[in-house]
Design a protein around this motif. Structure first.
Motif, PDB file in Angstrom:
ATOM      1  N   SER A 148      22.494 -10.717  21.495  1.00 36.09           N
ATOM      2  CA  SER A 148      23.042  -9.364  21.673  1.00 36.09           C
ATOM      3  C   SER A 148      24.179  -9.099  20.718  1.00 36.09           C
ATOM      4  N   TRP A 149      24.387  -7.827  20.407  1.00 33.50           N
ATOM      5  CA  TRP A 149      25.454  -7.402  19.505  1.00 33.50           C
ATOM      6  C   TRP A 149      26.021  -6.091  20.031  1.00 33.50           C
ATOM      7  N   GLN A 150      27.344  -6.007  20.057  1.00 29.85           N
ATOM      8  CA  GLN A 150      28.009  -4.806  20.536  1.00 29.85           C
ATOM      9  C   GLN A 150      28.184  -3.803  19.404  1.00 29.85           C
ATOM     10  N   TYR A 151      27.581  -2.619  19.564  1.00 30.64           N
ATOM     11  CA  TYR A 151      27.794  -1.527  18.612  1.00 30.64           C
ATOM     12  C   TYR A 151      28.900  -0.611  19.138  1.00 30.64           C
ATOM     13  N   SER A 152      29.604   0.011  18.207  1.00 30.32           N
ATOM     14  CA  SER A 152      30.619   0.993  18.585  1.00 30.32           C
ATOM     15  C   SER A 152      30.364   2.295  17.841  1.00 30.32           C
ATOM     16  N   ALA A 153      30.744   3.395  18.474  1.00 30.10           N
ATOM     17  CA  ALA A 153      30.614   4.717  17.866  1.00 30.10           C
ATOM     18  C   ALA A 153      31.990   5.366  17.842  1.00 30.10           C
ATOM     19  N   ALA A 179      14.186  -4.160  19.065  1.00 33.39           N
ATOM     20  CA  ALA A 179      15.531  -4.281  19.633  1.00 33.39           C
ATOM     21  C   ALA A 179      15.749  -3.203  20.660  1.00 33.39           C
ATOM     22  N   THR A 180      16.377  -3.556  21.751  1.00 33.77           N
ATOM     23  CA  THR A 180      16.774  -2.585  22.758  1.00 33.77           C
ATOM     24  C   THR A 180      18.269  -2.336  22.632  1.00 33.77           C
ATOM     25  N   ILE A 181      18.712  -1.189  23.137  1.00 37.73           N
ATOM     26  CA  ILE A 181      20.145  -0.909  23.144  1.00 37.73           C
ATOM     27  C   ILE A 181      20.507  -0.209  24.439  1.00 37.73           C
ATOM     28  N   ALA A 182      21.583  -0.661  25.062  1.00 35.81           N
ATOM     29  CA  ALA A 182      21.980  -0.149  26.368  1.00 35.81           C
ATOM     30  C   ALA A 182      22.686   1.188  26.227  1.00 35.81           C
ATOM     31  N   ARG A 258      28.106 -14.212  24.315  1.00 36.45           N
ATOM     32  CA  ARG A 258      27.635 -13.350  25.399  1.00 36.45           C
ATOM     33  C   ARG A 258      26.168 -13.590  25.715  1.00 36.45           C
ATOM     34  N   SER A 259      25.460 -14.263  24.809  1.00 35.34           N
ATOM     35  CA  SER A 259      24.002 -14.406  24.954  1.00 35.34           C
ATOM     36  C   SER A 259      23.575 -15.754  25.520  1.00 35.34           C
TER      37      SER A 259
END
Length: 915
Positions: A148-153, A179-182, A258-259
């Motif tokens: 998993s990887w945390q994206y930011s906007a 890839a899925t994204i929450a 985290r994974s």
């Protein structure tokens, strides 16, 4: 209108300590009912504080509020999930039971938190400034199945400000098979997880504005998992954070903390936080013994050893011990636990913090990210307390009515290539001459968001600007209607090459080596690309790299004897070097200095050097367990931190300072002498000790200057900002400079030489900049930890002053005679002068005369305005000036000249660094 989040307690988020924190919270509060564990009203609740106060957010965004309960005994607890939240104007903003407010239309609404008959209010304003763009990070990332990887906007608005809108945007993956994204709070907004090899577009949208980036999921096989630190020691009840890095067959590395699935080899000895949480890998000691902390992903595991001792908590040390704040400021306190075996632990997040008067100063809620963060509210003096397991400590905080006079932004002028970043710092200058870093409090704005944007306000890296297009832009910082600006130039220079430093080093298996990537550009400039580059090792069985594009990128860990090519790549340009890993075993540890002396309340930095069977040596100061044989004489900073080995002298006497790793130990002796009566504590100089002149922007001279026994540095501009100097025989040398060299951020190596133990010139300059800020802030603080402040007259000519701290809120001159500084026979006497305005010396007097054994090295001048030394005068001491320092013709200085934000100008002067 601005969209930003003010923070009374500085808590932009909460640590998730899970069951451990709940248990500790109950323990710290004794028999007091716990608002987290029980819904019943809590006895002794006297008030509630809502954070942030008077927040402003944009339409369609959300604002997380927190509620801190203040109790009769001074304790502060987070009761955010227990209070009843309400919004007075629901058409403007709604608010959930957990305190999450949603902006619905422009306007204002009163937000209320109530519990047990006590309530508090704050105002939430919803602005209508238009969102103009969204920036996603990371860009074009690579993932692996199951990782998993945390994206930011980050939302960029029409007024040039920015906000983190990660929780407000709609996240979408173009191919959920890849890839899925929450996109929900339960699964954590913006967390992408690799599913299968391929590429997918990740998009974030809010209204009509959207942004996209590509994530690539690689099918490279997982080679190994490295868990760090390899060997850690702690005590029962205290936690250690472990990090898991996955190494793939293609040589890349990624943080998978985290994974992975975390487990403890013996849960009776230590337990580890659950997998998937933000604090995954946090292990807590339960009982004496040794256990393996294991991280597993896709049937591949890695482990590290954790030893739990049964040492008992003997005492607590609070830092700072004595300090001063202006009302409205915050200060982070640290609690260090001293244990029966002489070791130390950072207990800041575990102790119970109190204030003797919450109306004067208020502590952040215990067991949260704001633990130890003290908010100054009104004038007065309070005792800040820390308590744990029946052990207590106190520190004194004086809150003044000093008001914000101005804001300063540094660097004032800088340049970066397109696509790179520049960190700006905002400093608040107050009416009493004190300075505070307010970078995460001000509202940052770019005058042209098409040219450069800034990170979201209120975040840990607020003030970080990113160049988007060639041009010149003003970067501004605003607080309480006061603003300051700096100029940032974005060039279209192309990356022509990368240098990986150091070249061809060696490291012992089990130790680490930091590499830096320095980019060279077509306009002759250089930039530190260490955290931007992609790092790989071609032999992950020999050496692995920390995750790329992270704070500790570029660090290699030696695993087994052999060689590995370490490569850094950025923008299709790459470079490499060879790392040799040896199989040496640790034979001995040398602790230096071998025999040190300090006065009570002073600090002394010790370092540990390991000698290995292959003949190599390594600095292992951050790896060893430090201990003091007599904690009544001296205590150490907690082990495993960047400042491990820093000793604080407590009382007169002698103690052994030991450093232990496994079965090997080394030690040194520290003698602590009684503090002189009424003698101030001097600042910790760090790397400043080697310098004679430092400037942010420029150092200039005319013919005839002679500078001796120290180095020069320009911190924020290129080497071309040295003016009037004559180049010497080697790089960095000047004929005007005897027994010293000069440094600048764009120095390439070779021919310039990077001081040990730094891996690059940029890393060295960054440390010098940090040390300068720390020393300047310490000197401006009131009171000094050792003595009270005395009034300093506006005219010093003809005066004789003894050791102490002297302060003047205006301008000061030495003109009608000379100033004599009398050490009264003791050369350890310290003199500190804090001048909020300008400082000028000149005829008919204007000289500083040392008598009674006084030493120029122990004299400090901290000036808020320009410092001007008159023609043919004689001056002594270390000048740390906020703006410029100007020496008139023939002025003679024994001391150091440091300009924090501007330049130092010489005119045929003699400047000698004091002994």
């Amino acid at each position: 209108m601005f969209r930003y989040q003010t923070r009374l307690l500085g808590a932009s988020g909460r640590w998730l300590f899970g069951l451990l924190m709940l248990t500790l919270l109950a323990a710290c509060n004794g028999d007091k009912k716990d608002p987290v564990l029980s819904p019943e009203p809590v006895e002794g609740l006297v008030s509630i504080v809502i954070s942030p106060l008077n927040a402003t957010i944009a339409l369609d965004l959300s604002q997380q509020f927190s509620a801190t309960g203040i109790y009769a005994n001074g304790t502060a607890l987070d009761i955010s999930n227990e209070v009843s939240w309400s919004s007075a104007t629901t058409a403007v903003a709604s608010i959930s039971e957990q305190g999450l407010a949603q902006a619905l239309e422009p306007g204002s609404s009163v937000i209320t938190a109530s519990f047990g008959g006590v309530s508090a209010d704050t105002l939430l304003t919803v602005s209508d400034v238009a969102l103009v763009s969204i920036q996603l990070a990371p860009v074009d990332a690579t993932l692996y199945p199951g990782v998993s990887w945390q994206y930011s906007a980050i939302g960029v608005y029409a007024d040039g400000t920015s906000s983190d809108i990660s929780a407000a945007v709609s996240w979408l993956s173009g191919s959920v098979a890849v890839a899925t994204i929450a996109s929900s709070p339960d699964a954590a907004y913006g967390v992408a997880t690799g599913q299968a090899a391929g590429s997918s577009q990740i998009s974030a949208s809010l209204g009509s504005i959207s942004a996209q980036t590509t994530v690539t999921v690689s099918n490279s096989s997982l080679s190994s998992i490295v868990v760090q630190p390899f060997n850690a020691t702690t005590v029962v009840g205290v936690s250690r954070r472990f990090v898991a890095t996955a190494n793939y067959a293609d040589g890349s590395a990624i943080d998978v903390s985290r994974s992975v699935v975390w487990t403890s080899g013996d849960s009776q000895v230590a337990s580890v936080n659950e997998s998937g949480a933000a604090n995954s890998g946090l292990a807590t000691g339960n009982a004496m013994g040794t256990t393996q902390i294991i991280a597993t992903l896709a049937a591949v595991s890695g482990s590290a050893e954790l030893t739990i001792t049964d040492a008992t908590l003997d005492s607590l040390v609070i830092s700072p011990l004595n300090s001063s704040l202006a009302a409205g400021q915050n200060k982070q306190y640290t609690a260090t636990g001293i244990y029966s075996d002489g070791s130390s632990e950072n207990l800041t997040a575990l102790v119970s913090w109190t204030s003797s008067d919450n109306a004067v100063a208020l502590p952040g809620a215990d067991m949260t990210a704001s633990s130890g963060l003290i908010a100054a509210l009104s004038a007065g003096t309070v005792q800040i307390g820390a308590a744990m397991a029946g052990v207590t400590a106190e520190a004194t905080l004086s809150v003044t009515t000093a008001s914000l006079s101005s804001v300063s932004v540094t660097p004032l002028t800088s340049s970066i290539a397109l696509g790179l970043t520049r960190q700006f710092t905002a400093t608040g200058i107050y009416s009493d001459g004190s300075t505070v870093d307010i970078s995460d409090t001000v509202v940052w704005a770019s005058a042209d968001s098409q040219t450069a944007t800034l990170n979201a306000n209120g975040s840990t890296d607020s003030g970080l600007a990113t160049g988007l297009a060639p041009g010149v832009v003003q970067i501004s910082a605003t607080l309480d209607n006061m603003s300051a600006a700096a100029t940032l130039t974005i060039t279209n220079a192309g990356l022509t090459g990368i240098s990986v430093m150091p070249q061809n080093p060696a490291v012992v298996a089990g130790l680490t080596r930091q590499f830096n990537a320095i980019g060279s550009y077509s306009d002759g400039s250089t930039a530190d690309l260490t955290t931007l580059a992609s790092w790989t090792s071609d032999n992950v069985a020999v050496a692995t790299m920390n995750a790329s594009q992270a704070a500790n990128s570029g660090m290699a860990t030696g695993l087994a004897a052999g060689t590995a090519q370490i490569q850094a790549s950025y923008a299709a340009v790459q470079a490499s070097t060879t790392l040799t890993v040896t199989a040496g075993t640790l034979l001995s540890i040398a602790v230096s200095p071998a025999n040190a002396a300090a006065l009570v309340n002073e600090t002394e930095q010790f370092s540990a050097t390991g000698s290995y069977s292959d003949g190599s040596t390594a600095n292992i100061s951050n790896t060893v367990v430090w201990a003091s044989a007599d904690t009544a004489v001296a205590v150490l900073n907690a082990s495993g931190q960047f400042n491990s080995g820093l000793v604080t002298a407590i009382a007169a006497g002698t103690t052994d300072i030991s450093a232990t790793l496994g079965a090997v130990q080394g030690s040194a002796e520290l003698s602590v002498n009684p503090a002189l009566a009424d003698n101030p504590q001097a600042p910790v100089m760090g790397e400043l000790q080697r310098f004679i002149i430092i400037a942010s922007q420029a150092i200039t001279t005319t013919a005839g200057s002679a500078i001796a026994d120290g180095d020069l540095a320009i911190l924020d501009l290129a080497r071309s900002s040295y003016a009037g100097f004559t180049a010497g025989a080697a790089a960095g040398q000047f004929t005007e400079l005897t027994n010293g060299v000069s440094f600048a951020p764009d120095d390439s190596t070779p021919p310039y030489v990077v001081p040990a133990p730094y891996a690059s010139m940029v890393a060295f300059i960054n440390q010098v900049r940090t040390d300068l800020g720390v020393a300047a802030t310490f000197l401006a603080a009131d009171p000094n930890p050792a003595v009270a402040t005395q009034a300093l007259p506006a005219e010093l000519g003809g005066l004789v002053l003894t050791r102490g701290v002297y302060r003047n809120a205006g301008n000061v001159i030495i003109q009608q005679g000379n100033l004599t500084l009398d050490a009264q026979g003791d050369p350890d006497s310290v003199f500190i002068f804090v001048i909020a305005g300008t400082f000028t010396t000149g005829a008919p007097g204007g000289n500083v005369v040392l008598s009674g054994g006084a030493k120029a090295d122990n004299v400090y001048w901290r000036t808020g305005g320009a410092t001007m030394l008159g023609s043919n005068t004689s001056f002594a001491g270390n000048v740390l000036a906020w703006p410029q320092i100007n020496l008139s013709t023939g002025a003679d200085v024994t001391g150091r000249l440091f300009s924090v934000t501007e330049q130092v100008t010489l005119d045929a002067n003699t400047v000698t660094k004091p002994e």
